[in-house]
Design a protein around this motif. Structure first.
Motif: not given
Length: 159
Positions: A3, A29, A85, A87, A140, A145, A147
């Motif tokens: 990250i 994270g 961001d 998930v 993840k 994850q 971004q």
């Protein structure tokens, strides 16, 4: 570490359009804290832990079924960007494939699709050739994850 690397790349990307992001994410994270600085700089942050579809710049939407959505809008000297961001339970390659298809459907082009170790990097350009976003997807907890670093938002409507 990933990250931090991602936010470093996003900071470089925004520096190219006059923006600046300072962030510090922990190794578990957690979402980074974002700020913008300098004359005329503004920043805002919002977070939504619920799943659901969120509209994003340039006609993109959040990944289907994604959770932990958060967005930071920032501007400096008229240059506007956003960092988003989220998930997903899906594998990184599924996420990349989804956004490649979405970009093509929006009339954009994939300028770069790279894998660095386990991380996927996708750069998408608008029809006018300007960079629209940098997407980083990393594994993840058996999922992904995501971004996004959106740039050149001040001229989004002109694209």
């Amino acid at each position: 570490m990933r990250i931090k690397l991602t936010t470093g790349v996003l900071a470089l990307m925004l520096a190219g359009c006059g923006g600046e992001v300072a962030s510090d994410a922990d190794e578990q994270g957690a979402a980074p804290a974002a700020s913008a600085s300098g004359d005329g700089a503004e920043a805002s942050a919002s977070a939504d832990a619920a799943s659901g579809s969120h509209e994003m710049p340039y006609g993109f939407t959040s990944y289907p079924g994604a959770s932990d959505y958060s967005r930071w809008d920032h501007s400096r000297d008229g240059h506007v960007g956003a960092t988003i961001d989220m998930v997903s339970a899906d594998a990184p390659q599924q996420v990349i494939d989804h956004y490649v298809a979405a970009a093509e459907a929006l009339g954009m082009t994939v300028h770069n699709n790279t894998m660095l170790g386990e991380d996927h990097w996708l750069t998408i350009h608008r029809a006018d050739g300007e960079q629209a976003l940098l997407l980083t997807v990393e594994p993840k907890n058996g999922g992904s994850q995501l971004q996004f670093g959106f740039s050149n938002l001040e001229s989004e409507e002109a694209a």
